[in-house]
Write an enzyme that holds these catalytic residues in place. Sequence first.
Site, PDB file in Angstrom:
ATOM      1  N   GLU A  83      -5.735  -7.895   3.879  1.00 56.36           N
ATOM      2  CA  GLU A  83      -5.152  -8.943   4.720  1.00 56.36           C
ATOM      3  C   GLU A  83      -6.235  -9.661   5.514  1.00 56.36           C
ATOM      4  O   GLU A  83      -6.218 -10.895   5.648  1.00 56.36           O
ATOM      5  CB  GLU A  83      -4.101  -8.363   5.680  1.00 56.36           C
ATOM      6  N   HIS A  89      -0.379  -8.786   1.042  1.00 57.58           N
ATOM      7  CA  HIS A  89      -1.418  -8.897   2.060  1.00 57.58           C
ATOM      8  C   HIS A  89      -2.040 -10.281   2.127  1.00 57.58           C
ATOM      9  O   HIS A  89      -2.746 -10.602   3.091  1.00 57.58           O
ATOM     10  CB  HIS A  89      -2.520  -7.864   1.781  1.00 57.58           C
ATOM     11  N   HIS A 102       0.824  -1.204   0.000  1.00 58.77           N
ATOM     12  CA  HIS A 102       0.000   0.000   0.000  1.00 58.77           C
ATOM     13  C   HIS A 102       0.861   1.259   0.000  1.00 58.77           C
ATOM     14  O   HIS A 102       1.007   1.938   1.009  1.00 58.77           O
ATOM     15  CB  HIS A 102      -0.952  -0.017   1.203  1.00 58.77           C
TER      16      HIS A 102
END
Length: 323
Positions: free
Chosen positions: A132, A80, A47
């Site tokens: 995640e 993730h 991210h």
Amino acid sequence: MKTNAGLEVLLAEPRGFCAGVDRAIEIVERALTKFGAPIYVRHEIVHNTFVVNDLKAKGAIFIEELDDVPKGATLVFSAHGVSLAVQHEAAARGFRVFDATCPLVTKVHVEVAKLAKEGYEFIMIGHKGHPEVEGTMGQLDSGIHLVEDVADVARIQPTQTEKLAVVTQTTLSVDDAAAIAAAIKARFPNVREPKQQDICYATQNRQDAVKLMSPQVDVVVVVGSPTSSNSNRLVELARKLGTPGYMVDSADDLQPPWFAGCQRVGLTAGASAPEILVAQVIERLKALGAVSVQRMPGDPESVKFPLPKGLRLDQNEDHQANE
């Protein structure tokens, strides 16, 4: 124009890239080198806007649905992690797959699979909608209950309480997760807790550095993207400790009024933010009047995760991969 002459910068240690992020980016870069563009990546590999745009420029295509990946393509799962449904669909479609899931996230997935076979249900501490969390909860068809805060703990209704285990998103606030875990333990005294906490070493270390730094500075700046969970937690932590905190995706996001009347600014970076962005923020702070940069004492991180098979670039491995 200098707005705050004499400003000092205190640089957190550790900060920035963790081993899982390093590994994930290297997987995409090696796949591009070995197999050529385009390489498809399910979800942002990490991210961070800068990292994603850099990999796009090199030939990575980021997708959310496997329908958008052409037959025979090379696909990388993000750091993730993904659900079993996504893994099975990718296998059924015959993609060449490389899994860049952080090994510390994979550890949680393995624990869920192992305990589920023993008849456990799970309470997951995490943020709804985070990839995640979706990946970990997607390891099971049912029997995993998400809690985002202490209030959620009173609402969940497991089908049984004899075999109940807690798992945690790896990028949470250590203190918040501990408070939620305590509430779970109070309601379900026999709950099984992880042998080692699921929150990763890098998240813990960066939060510990902010705890040390915040009382020494007038304002904290966190380099990170808005989608980055661990970066958001660093900003929240500074504010909880009574120090104004701001997150910037790049040096251009810095606002001179943040530093009005300040003598020292603390600077850190989330685990998915590259050091080049930190350097650019320092240069911008100098333009705003910063005269010195001091590094906090801290032990450098030495964790290194191995790459998946099939991504070495030497000829012997290439030959074996093609047999």
